[in-house]
Design an enzyme around this catalytic site. Structure first.
Site, PDB file in Angstrom:
ATOM      1  N   LYS A  55      77.241  25.770  48.527  1.00  0.00           N
ATOM      2  CA  LYS A  55      77.674  26.204  49.854  1.00  0.00           C
ATOM      3  C   LYS A  55      78.317  25.090  50.684  1.00  0.00           C
ATOM      4  O   LYS A  55      79.180  25.343  51.506  1.00  0.00           O
ATOM      5  CB  LYS A  55      76.491  26.821  50.598  1.00  0.00           C
ATOM      6  CG  LYS A  55      76.108  28.171  49.992  1.00  0.00           C
ATOM      7  CD  LYS A  55      75.259  28.993  50.915  1.00  0.00           C
ATOM      8  CE  LYS A  55      75.234  30.445  50.501  1.00  0.00           C
ATOM      9  NZ  LYS A  55      74.473  30.680  49.252  1.00  0.00           N
ATOM     10  N   GLU A 114      76.698  33.217  60.268  1.00  0.00           N
ATOM     11  CA  GLU A 114      75.637  34.157  59.928  1.00  0.00           C
ATOM     12  C   GLU A 114      74.885  33.570  58.739  1.00  0.00           C
ATOM     13  O   GLU A 114      75.421  32.757  58.000  1.00  0.00           O
ATOM     14  CB  GLU A 114      76.243  35.503  59.531  1.00  0.00           C
ATOM     15  CG  GLU A 114      76.724  35.587  58.069  1.00  0.00           C
ATOM     16  CD  GLU A 114      77.869  34.638  57.732  1.00  0.00           C
ATOM     17  OE1 GLU A 114      78.595  34.216  58.652  1.00  0.00           O
ATOM     18  OE2 GLU A 114      78.039  34.306  56.543  1.00  0.00           O
ATOM     19  N   SER A 157      74.758  27.458  40.406  1.00  0.00           N
ATOM     20  CA  SER A 157      75.197  27.374  41.805  1.00  0.00           C
ATOM     21  C   SER A 157      74.198  26.678  42.731  1.00  0.00           C
ATOM     22  O   SER A 157      74.581  26.214  43.804  1.00  0.00           O
ATOM     23  CB  SER A 157      75.500  28.777  42.338  1.00  0.00           C
ATOM     24  OG  SER A 157      74.386  29.630  42.161  1.00  0.00           O
TER      25      SER A 157
HETATM   26  C1  PLP Z   1      74.259  31.902  48.576  1.00  0.00           C
HETATM   27  C2  PLP Z   1      74.061  31.635  47.153  1.00  0.00           C
HETATM   28  C3  PLP Z   1      74.645  32.458  46.150  1.00  0.00           C
HETATM   29  C4  PLP Z   1      75.412  33.700  46.458  1.00  0.00           C
HETATM   30  O1  PLP Z   1      76.608  33.543  47.169  1.00  0.00           O
HETATM   31  P1  PLP Z   1      78.048  33.639  46.493  1.00  0.00           P
HETATM   32  O2  PLP Z   1      78.962  33.697  47.650  1.00  0.00           O
HETATM   33  O3  PLP Z   1      78.092  34.875  45.644  1.00  0.00           O
HETATM   34  O4  PLP Z   1      78.219  32.407  45.684  1.00  0.00           O
HETATM   35  C5  PLP Z   1      74.481  32.090  44.832  1.00  0.00           C
HETATM   36  N1  PLP Z   1      73.755  30.997  44.478  1.00  0.00           N
HETATM   37  C6  PLP Z   1      73.176  30.200  45.410  1.00  0.00           C
HETATM   38  C7  PLP Z   1      72.393  29.027  44.945  1.00  0.00           C
HETATM   39  C8  PLP Z   1      73.304  30.495  46.767  1.00  0.00           C
HETATM   40  O5  PLP Z   1      72.708  29.700  47.666  1.00  0.00           O
END
Ligand code: PLP
Length: 400
Positions: free
Chosen positions: A95, A117, A384
């Site tokens: 993020k 948000e 992610s």
């Molecule tokens: C917020 C989040 C997501 C989901 O958001 P996307 O916009 O689909 O990437 C996925 N993995 C993690 C670790 C997150 O914090």
């Protein structure tokens, strides 16, 4: 598959095919146009690019490595599984790529106040961090239900100096927080920048957030070519709003032989209200200013969603995913809560890496996919985020 010439860009009205656009009240058209113009200007400005690259390298920790998960690969049996380590970034997730980009843009536009948000609180924390770093004031809208569930992140935001506004309307969750943030923006647009957290909302957000996250795919493509001497067979990523997935997919969009898989939250099971899989089980509709796939009932009312991973718990998805699916460039599948928990345990115990529950869905699918491919093939999974935030939840599930 249709021609690839349109891939990678939205048209002037911010449409990906028929998806996307600006389905917003009149009062938002002018702020969105100002934002789109500013973004177009600064995204081409070499000094902006240089400054952002500097923040990404020295503050966020880019480039992140790709890691060959040898024991996970042996255990799955089949293609080599590589992990793109976005979990190693400052804040513990992808993020920060987006929040640094937009906070820098806000600053260049002369805004002093940033609103955002947040659902699980991860985007709120990443926004608060970027705002502190760049000297901006942050105010975060969060559903009161979510504040209860994600208390730790509320404390983190406050410790980072952000103001947190509880939202008590609707289901008191993410979609209501987005509505409230949009309302604030219309009223205070003079000095306020709205920092949206995924590739959703009206144009230019889906394009802009995609661009900021596409650094993931650019790095991953270069890294896998260096390590393997050839492109991967497949790339796998989890899909909530769709930003980490579109970010890694973009590096490979024009490599027609690379299969791109988005993994949505199958939740408890695929019956109504028990999952969060708009691409697999939703219909076309309009939500939060965009035309896209939405989970809705026969009257077009938004369905409730359910997932063990708060970050995937959203009833719609970025419009570019809807477009890429419609032309057959990407495929979408689901994995359940139990699949994700199993993958969390596997990755923890085989590799010493605790994934967030969101990418645990992608890990789970990748291990199944690997079995169907040759040993010479490779798969890149976008990891992610890290799982520290989910440890409490998992401990409750498995008390032993
Ligand atoms: C917020 C989040 C997501 C989901 O958001 P996307 O916009 O689909 O990437 C996925 N993995 C993690 C670790 C997150 O914090």
């Amino acid at each position: 598959m249709k021609s690839l010439t349109r891939l990678g860009s939205a048209d002037g009205a911010g449409k990906f095919g028929k998806y996307g656009g600006q389905y917003v009240p009149e009062t938002l058209m002018e702020p969105l146009k100002t934002l789109a113009d500013a973004y177009r200007h600064f995204s081409r400005d070499p000094s902006f690019k240089k400054e952002l690259a500097n923040w990404l390298e020295h503050y966020a920790g880019r480039p992140t490595p790709i890691y060959f998960a040898g024991r996970l690969t042996d255990n799955a049996g089949g293609a080599k599984i590589y992990l793109k380590r976005e979990d190693l970034l400052h804040g513990g997730a992808h993020k920060i790529n987006n929040t640094l980009g937009q906070a820098l843009l806000a600053k260049k536009m002369g805004k002093r106040r940033v609103i955002a948000e947040t659902g699980a609180g991860q985007h709120g924390v990443a926004t608060a961090m970027a705002c502190v770093a760049l000297g901006l004031a942050a105010e975060i809208y969060m559903g009161s239900e979510d504040m209860e569930r994600q208390r730790l992140n509320v404390y983190r935001m406050k410790m980072l100096g952000a103001r947190v506004h509880p939202v008590d309307s609707g289901s008191k969750t993410l979609k209501d927080a987005i509505n409230e943030a949009l309302r604030d923006w219309v009223t205070n647009v003079e000095d306020t920048y709205y920092l949206l957290g995924s590739v959703v909302g009206p144009h230019p957000y889906p394009t802009m957030v995609r661009d900021f996250q596409s650094v993931i795919g650019k790095e991953a493509r270069r890294q896998i070519l260096k390590q393997e001497g050839k492109l991967p067979r497949s790339v796998v990523a989890c899909v909530g709003g769709g930003s980490n997935s579109i970010g890694i997919f973009h590096g490979f969009l024009n490599d027609a032989d690379v299969n791109l898989y988005g993994v949505e939250a199958g939740g408890h099971d695929m019956s109504r209200g028990k999952h969060a899989a708009p691409l697999v089980a939703g219909r076309e509709g309009v939500l939060h200013g965009m035309m896209t796939y939405v989970l809705q009932n026969a009257e077009g009312q938004i369905e409730s969603t359910e997932s063990i991973s708060a970050g995937l718990d959203y009833p719609a998805v970025g419009p570019e995913h809807s477009y890429l699916m419609s032309i057959g460039r990407t495929k979408y599948v689901t994995q359940t809560d139990m699949d994700a928990l199993h993958a969390f345990n596997q990755l923890s115990q085989l590799e010493g890496i605790m994934p967030a529950l969101e990418p645990a869905h992608a890990i789970s699918y990748a291990t199944k996919l690997a079995k169907t491919l040759e040993k010479e093939d490779s798969i890149i999974v976008n990891l992610s985020g890290r799982g520290d935030k989910d440890v409490d939840r998992i401990a409750k599930q498995f008390p032993q």
